[in-house]
Scaffold this motif. Structure first.
Motif, PDB file in Angstrom:
ATOM      1  N   ARG A   1       0.839  -1.201   0.000  1.00  0.00           N
ATOM      2  CA  ARG A   1       0.000   0.000   0.000  1.00  0.00           C
ATOM      3  C   ARG A   1       0.867   1.240   0.000  1.00  0.00           C
ATOM      4  O   ARG A   1       1.704   1.409   0.889  1.00  0.00           O
ATOM      5  CB  ARG A   1      -0.870   0.021   1.253  1.00  0.00           C
ATOM      6  CG  ARG A   1      -1.836  -1.128   1.375  1.00  0.00           C
ATOM      7  CD  ARG A   1      -2.416  -1.200   2.797  1.00  0.00           C
ATOM      8  NE  ARG A   1      -3.410  -2.252   2.932  1.00  0.00           N
ATOM      9  CZ  ARG A   1      -3.120  -3.547   3.048  1.00  0.00           C
ATOM     10  NH1 ARG A   1      -1.846  -3.944   3.056  1.00  0.00           N
ATOM     11  NH2 ARG A   1      -4.081  -4.442   3.157  1.00  0.00           N
ATOM     12  N   ARG A   2       0.682   2.116  -0.983  1.00  0.00           N
ATOM     13  CA  ARG A   2       1.524   3.307  -1.034  1.00  0.00           C
ATOM     14  C   ARG A   2       0.729   4.581  -1.264  1.00  0.00           C
ATOM     15  O   ARG A   2       1.296   5.661  -1.341  1.00  0.00           O
ATOM     16  CB  ARG A   2       2.565   3.174  -2.141  1.00  0.00           C
ATOM     17  CG  ARG A   2       3.561   2.052  -1.926  1.00  0.00           C
ATOM     18  CD  ARG A   2       4.793   2.274  -2.772  1.00  0.00           C
ATOM     19  NE  ARG A   2       5.785   1.236  -2.579  1.00  0.00           N
ATOM     20  CZ  ARG A   2       6.060   0.273  -3.466  1.00  0.00           C
ATOM     21  NH1 ARG A   2       5.397   0.216  -4.610  1.00  0.00           N
ATOM     22  NH2 ARG A   2       6.984  -0.619  -3.213  1.00  0.00           N
ATOM     23  N   GLY A   3      -0.574   4.451  -1.424  1.00  0.00           N
ATOM     24  CA  GLY A   3      -1.370   5.657  -1.592  1.00  0.00           C
ATOM     25  C   GLY A   3      -2.326   5.596  -2.771  1.00  0.00           C
ATOM     26  O   GLY A   3      -3.516   5.880  -2.637  1.00  0.00           O
ATOM     27  N   SER A   4      -1.816   5.216  -3.950  1.00  0.00           N
ATOM     28  CA  SER A   4      -2.666   5.274  -5.143  1.00  0.00           C
ATOM     29  C   SER A   4      -3.825   4.270  -5.064  1.00  0.00           C
ATOM     30  O   SER A   4      -4.885   4.502  -5.643  1.00  0.00           O
ATOM     31  CB  SER A   4      -1.841   4.985  -6.397  1.00  0.00           C
ATOM     32  OG  SER A   4      -1.526   3.606  -6.487  1.00  0.00           O
ATOM     33  N   GLY A   5      -3.609   3.195  -4.317  1.00  0.00           N
ATOM     34  CA  GLY A   5      -4.640   2.159  -4.239  1.00  0.00           C
ATOM     35  C   GLY A   5      -5.621   2.406  -3.112  1.00  0.00           C
ATOM     36  O   GLY A   5      -6.579   1.658  -2.936  1.00  0.00           O
ATOM     37  N   GLU A   6      -5.361   3.465  -2.330  1.00  0.00           N
ATOM     38  CA  GLU A   6      -6.217   3.738  -1.175  1.00  0.00           C
ATOM     39  C   GLU A   6      -7.111   4.951  -1.411  1.00  0.00           C
ATOM     40  O   GLU A   6      -7.826   5.396  -0.506  1.00  0.00           O
ATOM     41  CB  GLU A   6      -5.362   3.929   0.085  1.00  0.00           C
ATOM     42  CG  GLU A   6      -4.674   2.650   0.566  1.00  0.00           C
ATOM     43  CD  GLU A   6      -3.585   2.169  -0.371  1.00  0.00           C
ATOM     44  OE1 GLU A   6      -2.776   3.002  -0.823  1.00  0.00           O
ATOM     45  OE2 GLU A   6      -3.557   0.965  -0.695  1.00  0.00           O
ATOM     46  N   LEU A   7      -7.049   5.503  -2.612  1.00  0.00           N
ATOM     47  CA  LEU A   7      -7.922   6.640  -2.924  1.00  0.00           C
ATOM     48  C   LEU A   7      -9.366   6.158  -2.989  1.00  0.00           C
ATOM     49  O   LEU A   7      -9.662   5.161  -3.641  1.00  0.00           O
ATOM     50  CB  LEU A   7      -7.527   7.258  -4.275  1.00  0.00           C
ATOM     51  CG  LEU A   7      -6.117   7.866  -4.357  1.00  0.00           C
ATOM     52  CD1 LEU A   7      -5.792   8.245  -5.791  1.00  0.00           C
ATOM     53  CD2 LEU A   7      -6.026   9.081  -3.442  1.00  0.00           C
ATOM     54  N   PRO A   8     -10.289   6.860  -2.338  1.00  0.00           N
ATOM     55  CA  PRO A   8     -11.693   6.436  -2.356  1.00  0.00           C
ATOM     56  C   PRO A   8     -12.363   6.855  -3.665  1.00  0.00           C
ATOM     57  O   PRO A   8     -11.873   7.756  -4.341  1.00  0.00           O
ATOM     58  CB  PRO A   8     -12.291   7.202  -1.186  1.00  0.00           C
ATOM     59  CG  PRO A   8     -11.467   8.446  -1.105  1.00  0.00           C
ATOM     60  CD  PRO A   8     -10.085   8.085  -1.555  1.00  0.00           C
ATOM     61  N   PRO A   9     -13.459   6.219  -3.993  1.00  0.00           N
ATOM     62  CA  PRO A   9     -14.223   6.692  -5.159  1.00  0.00           C
ATOM     63  C   PRO A   9     -14.826   8.066  -4.825  1.00  0.00           C
ATOM     64  O   PRO A   9     -14.992   8.382  -3.645  1.00  0.00           O
ATOM     65  CB  PRO A   9     -15.310   5.630  -5.336  1.00  0.00           C
ATOM     66  CG  PRO A   9     -15.373   4.883  -4.043  1.00  0.00           C
ATOM     67  CD  PRO A   9     -14.075   5.052  -3.348  1.00  0.00           C
ATOM     68  N   PRO A  10     -15.138   8.853  -5.839  1.00  0.00           N
ATOM     69  CA  PRO A  10     -15.651  10.218  -5.605  1.00  0.00           C
ATOM     70  C   PRO A  10     -16.945  10.169  -4.796  1.00  0.00           C
ATOM     71  O   PRO A  10     -17.728   9.245  -4.956  1.00  0.00           O
ATOM     72  CB  PRO A  10     -15.931  10.758  -7.004  1.00  0.00           C
ATOM     73  CG  PRO A  10     -15.291   9.804  -7.968  1.00  0.00           C
ATOM     74  CD  PRO A  10     -15.109   8.509  -7.267  1.00  0.00           C
TER      75      PRO A  10
END
Lengths: 339, 339
Positions: free
Chosen positions: A330-339
């Motif tokens: 986990r580095r950030g890009s995969g933890e972005l929530p949907p809008p």
DNA sequence: CTGTTAGCGCTTTCAT
DNA sequence: ATGAAAGCGCTAACAG
């Protein structure tokens, strides 16, 4: 370049005043040579800088070992192949074995050519990342006594060991991770489905979506991406389209890089989530860091080399497939929530 | 693994009903074989899947060529070495030559060991990125007829060809670029000065500062950085100190990556300028993009392989050093002005 | 303990 | 145009 004659056993024998068979004994640490003679021989070896000729040796020995293996990978210049190659070298060198390497470029013709070439050169073993979808041409080599282990992808139409990542499972984990963050519209971007790993990762993608109760929207699935530029284009198109995905699953290194480039250009890198299959250097330094399903190329190389050497040593058990686990990083890009 | 006997010329001869010398003639495209016999021989070769034994062949041939070369690089897993290796492969394969590769890890002992190993195996040529600072041990191989070309760094105490980047010039360009943006306090961060390239890049750093009329402040010079972690630490210390630099010149790949990490952690990546020597994948995707003095490892490999093969073919001219130009690639980090 | 003989698979040299 | 003999540098099998 004058290929000057190197000293032979006879030269050493003459200098030490013994028969050349005695030199052979000393050189091969065979018992039954008096210490005095052995010492004389050794100093002659030293003086002449003598080294046994491996070609002549293999011709006569009963085991016919050349102490060489060949490594046939997709491209020695890509980080996955390079890390794997290094791990293999580290297993081979302590055993006194040296490594040929060659790049296949996903070309079945090159695969056949190199297999033939290294077979003729009597390598003890072949470590192959299959390029074609039919490895039956290797049967002749296997019959002739060449050990074969496949890496990254299993062999087809050939019964040999292979060492591969948990592709389906890894991809499913990646999708589960995105789904857990709330994503239901996740695009799949992958290489040609004729490639075993591409197919399996797609399978994991579908499984993962199904497990989350989300449908597979064929308009969000793009295959046949071969270069970062291909991937860039595909992502651009997808995100400019009518119902864009809220997250991307990129099934390969190059594809991930292309996707990052597209997101960056569109200013969406903090908006659209991204999980890539296979790690790459500096993924952590991008912003956001790129979440990946990391493979372990060094472990694959290490395990495959171990298997190969045990086959060369005579292990004749039934062929096995070893699975090497992937890890979600986990580095950030995969933890972005949907809008 | 039963090393089953492969078919020999005698087997082919028996099947074709000719003497085995006739087979030899056909296999080597020697003239003086009737078309009918040649055809019979060829079909027998096909039927038995016969391939000549290169080891036996080299033993008897007058030219004693093995059609193998060895590639001794710092580490096949680093991108510079990997790109160079791929370029060499691309020159070798069309010539029917296969490539051994090995990693030296900056260890002179490994260098000697592998040189010995591949010398004994009678490779036609050796492509070496020197690890130690004394290559005189190669003299015996050269005398025995092995062609040697050095890459990345020139050989010391050995008179052979080498192919290297314009290290001094490249570093000077990097500094001129920083100076042009107004920087006068530029830190140097480099690897061990015992490494030829590290020394030359430091020389270029001093030249560049001098040309800009800026003094060399020894407190801004750090050598002996071997890992990204080392570099990270050094940069952190420098920037936390009393009179910090306004720009960094990192003389090597790993060092550059460590510096980026440190700047990022300190939140200074858009404040302190950075120029790195040697390009790396994704340097353009960081923010800011990392300005580098790019080397051309593929060109180095291509040129070195060309030189090696012409030596193997008999070129006996005096040893030459070929310089491969570097290119300044502006991406943002090197264009930040001083505060 | 040491040496002699044979021969691996091939190319070279020399004969037919 | 074809083949027989010799021998590359070494190890295996057998003497002494």
């Amino acid at each position: 370049m004058d290929r000057a004659r190197r000293p032979t056993m006879r030269d050493v024998a003459a200098r030490a005043g013994v028969s050349f068979k005695t030199v052979s004994r000393v050189v091969n640490d065979e018992p039954g040579v008096s210490p005095q003679l052995a010492a004389r021989v050794r100093s002659a070896v030293e003086a002449l800088d003598y080294r046994p000729h491996p070609g002549a040796r293999v011709l006569r020995r009963t085991d016919r070992r050349t102490a060489t293996i060949a490594l046939l990978l997709e491209d020695v210049a890509n980080p996955f192949s390079a890390a794997l190659a290094r791990a293999v070298e580290d297993e081979a060198v302590p055993r006194g074995v040296v490594v040929f390497s060659a790049s296949l470029d996903e070309d079945p013709g090159r695969e056949r050519g190199f297999v033939r070439e290294f077979g003729a050169r009597h390598v003890d073993g072949l470590l192959l990342a299959p390029a074609g979808d039919d490895q039956s041409h290797l049967a002749a080599e296997v019959r002739a006594g060449t050990a074969v282990v496949c890496v990254d992808r299993p062999a087809r139409n050939l019964d040999v060991d292979s060492v591969v990542s948990t592709n389906v499972l890894g991809a499913r984990d990646g999708l589960r991770h995105l789904a857990a963050a709330g994503h239901r519209r996740v695009a799949f971007l992958g290489d040609r489905p004729s490639i075993d790993t591409a197919r399996r990762r797609f399978e994991g993608y579908r499984d993962g979506l199904a497990a989350a109760g989300a449908p597979v929207d064929p308009r969000l699935v793009v295959h046949d991406l071969r270069t970062p530029a291909d991937a860039d284009g595909a992502v651009t198109a997808l995100l400019s389209g009518p119902r864009p995905p809220t997250a991307l699953f990129t099934a390969q290194n190059m594809v991930t890089v292309g996707a990052v480039r597209a997101l960056r250009r569109m200013g969406l890198e903090h908006v659209v989530a991204l999980v890539g299959f296979d790690d790459f250097p500096l993924a952590d330094l991008l912003s956001p860091g790129v979440t990946v399903v990391a493979q372990d190329p060094a472990a694959i190389g290490r395990i495959a080399a171990g298997l190969l050497f045990s086959r060369i040593a005579g292990d004749a058990g039934p062929p096995r497939t070893r699975l090497v686990p992937t890890t979600l990083v986990r580095r950030g890009s995969g933890e972005l929530p949907p809008p």
